[in-house]
Design an enzyme around this catalytic site. Structure first.
Site, short mmCIF file in Angstrom:
data_model
loop_
_atom_site.label_atom_id
_atom_site.label_comp_id
_atom_site.label_asym_id
_atom_site.label_seq_id
_atom_site.Cartn_x
_atom_site.Cartn_y
_atom_site.Cartn_z
N GLY A 120 0.81 -1.21 0.00
CA GLY A 120 0.00 0.00 0.00
C GLY A 120 0.84 1.26 0.00
N SER A 122 2.75 1.98 -2.69
CA SER A 122 2.85 2.30 -4.11
C SER A 122 4.27 2.23 -4.67
CB SER A 122 2.24 3.67 -4.38
OG SER A 122 1.62 3.62 -5.63
N ASP A 168 -1.35 8.27 -6.41
CA ASP A 168 -0.03 7.68 -6.15
C ASP A 168 1.04 8.31 -7.03
OD1 ASP A 168 -1.57 6.10 -4.58
OD2 ASP A 168 -1.27 4.25 -5.71
P1 ADP Z 1 2.23 -1.45 -4.74
O1 ADP Z 1 1.06 -1.28 -3.83
O2 ADP Z 1 3.51 -1.60 -3.97
O3 ADP Z 1 2.30 -0.40 -5.80
P2 ADP Z 1 1.72 -3.09 -7.00
O4 ADP Z 1 1.26 -4.49 -7.14
O5 ADP Z 1 0.91 -2.01 -7.61
O6 ADP Z 1 2.01 -2.84 -5.47
O7 ADP Z 1 3.16 -2.96 -7.68
C1 ADP Z 1 4.19 -3.87 -7.38
C2 ADP Z 1 4.91 -4.27 -8.66
O8 ADP Z 1 5.76 -3.18 -9.09
C3 ADP Z 1 5.84 -5.44 -8.46
O9 ADP Z 1 5.18 -6.66 -8.62
C4 ADP Z 1 6.88 -5.20 -9.55
O10 ADP Z 1 6.41 -5.65 -10.80
C5 ADP Z 1 6.98 -3.68 -9.59
N1 ADP Z 1 8.06 -3.22 -8.70
C6 ADP Z 1 7.96 -2.40 -7.64
N2 ADP Z 1 9.15 -2.20 -7.04
C7 ADP Z 1 10.04 -2.91 -7.74
C8 ADP Z 1 11.46 -3.16 -7.61
N3 ADP Z 1 12.17 -2.61 -6.62
N4 ADP Z 1 12.03 -3.96 -8.52
C9 ADP Z 1 11.31 -4.53 -9.51
N5 ADP Z 1 10.00 -4.36 -9.68
C10 ADP Z 1 9.35 -3.57 -8.81
MG MG Z 2 0.71 -0.04 -7.17
#
Ligand code: ADP
Ligand code: MG
Length: 380
Positions: A120, A122, A168
């Site tokens: 959560g 982002s 976000d």
């Molecule tokens: P969040 O709530 O954290 O935004 P999401 O599911 O929307 O969760 O996004 C997470 C996705 O973003 C991961 O599955 C990956 O594909 C990508 N991502 C985020 N941070 C990284 C990172 N440090 N390295 C590689 N991919 C990342």
């Molecule tokens: Mg996200």
């Protein structure tokens, strides 16, 4: 993190690039207000993504993700969409830049991050805005930060299958150290407010649960809000969104809408006012009032909007018991984190109690993140 990025970049591409970064975000208050045309109040945090980037003069982008330990290359045509989901965020940002008439010179990149995934905070917006900002900086397309945020949002919609709002990416692109940003989701006007809680810190407790109800309940809440707004609009045509309505206008239609729609609307109208009250309090440096509003939001989300869950209510109650200044569920609900404003001297005790008692009750430990309001997208 930067050292390992630079080492890997040199090893893969025998070169050095420029470093860009962006951040995850929290939302202090203003929940379920975005689709009601109300305010949200986010800020960028000290957890984000860092990417080293250098034009490569080729006709493909080459990227390595340190955290996934995966390499990927792709061209810039629509049919070149990569398989790895992490790479789709970068590909999407390139495509959305091109679709808006921007230029994208192919590049090499190595990147890493420390935003916990799916908590959560982002991490995906941090990833998108790092690359959107870098591509703008390198190609000089003349897109402002709003356009960069929209590029990130459209990336989620069109390449990652997530129909998200703008908050976000907005927070990640506009974030400034020591400031939260109040965004009016109807007009897109925004204003910075000081958030430098000396003697307090922000602590997130991640329940690590996500209940199935979330998406169907979300749609139902939206429908309730639309029905309540429509009923009020019959008396007050200026009400475009529910957030335009005064509390007394809701009372006028009480017997024309269901009890359920009424309490949902009651929450939303109260929440819009709470954001304004928190902004006033911050201008006075009154963090006790800020905290009290956070508790009121939690009460509203739990008892009126009914999007909390047992785990989150437990954490909220525990925060009260530990004399935490403010605490509420953050995000859409049914799981995820609580955001807590805690006095420095009480923080350790609160975290220990939350960890121990939550684990005892629910059989798994929560995760704890300390966050500081920091800068968003930038070149390092
Ligand atoms: P969040 O709530 O954290 O935004 P999401 O599911 O929307 O969760 O996004 C997470 C996705 O973003 C991961 O599955 C990956 O594909 C990508 N991502 C985020 N941070 C990284 C990172 N440090 N390295 C590689 N991919 C990342
Ligand atoms: Mg996200």
């Amino acid at each position: 993190m930067i050292d390992s990025i630079k080492t890997k970049f040199k090893q893969l591409f025998q070169n050095d690039g420029d470093l860009y970064a962006s951040a995850g975000r929290v939302n202090l208050i203003g929940e379920h207000t975005d689709y009601n045309g109300g305010y949200v109040f986010p800020g960028a945090i000290d957890k984000g993504i860092v990417a080293e980037i250098k034009e490569n003069g080729l006709n493909k982008v080459r990227v390595y993700s340190i955290d996934c330990d995966e390499y990927c290359e792709f061209g810039l045509e629509e049919e070149d969409k990569p398989e790895q989901s992490w790479a789709c965020y970068i590909f999407g940002v390139c495509r959305e830049t091109i679709k808006r008439g921007g230029k994208v010179k192919c590049f090499d990149s190595v990147f890493a991050g420390d935003v916990p995934l799916g908590a959560g905070l982002s991490s995906s917006a941090a990833l998108e805005s790092t690359f959107a900002f870098a591509i703008e900086d390198i190609n000089g397309n003349g897109f402002d930060r709003f356009e960069l945020a929209r590029i990130g949002q459209s990336t989620e919609h069109n390449y990652c299958g997530v129909k998200c709002g703008i908050m976000d990416q907005f927070a990640s692109c506009f974030g400034k150290a020591g400031s939260l940003i109040r965004l009016n989701c109807k007009t897109m006007e925004y204003k910075y407010f000081p958030f430098e809680p000396k003697g307090y810190r922000l602590v997130l407790i991640d329940s690590c649960v996500k209940h199935e109800l979330a998406s169907s309940a979300y749609n139902k809440r939206r429908e309730s809000c639309e029905r309540a707004a429509a009923a009020i609009r019959a008396n007050h045509p200026e009400v475009e969104f529910l957030s335009d309505a005064k509390r007394v206008w809701l009372d006028e239609v009480r017997d024309r809408i269901s009890e359920e729609d009424f309490i949902r609307a009651e929450y939303v109208i109260g929440e819009v006012q709470r954001v304004l009250d928190v902004c006033d309090a911050l201008e006075r440096g009154d963090y006790e009032t800020v905290g009290e509003m956070m508790y009121q939001t939690h009460f509203g989300l739990s008892k009126l909007y009914e999007v909390s869950c047992e785990e989150l209510d437990f954490l909220n109650k525990l925060a009260r018991k530990c004399e935490v200044t403010g605490s509420r569920v953050m995000g859409g609900g049914f799981g995820g984190c609580t955001i807590n404003l805690v006095k420095d001297e009480l923080a350790e005790e609160f975290i220990a109690a939350a960890t121990e008692q939550f684990t005892e009750k629910f059989g798994h430990a929560p995760k704890v993140y300390n966050v500081v309001i920091s800068d968003g997208a930038r070149k390092l």
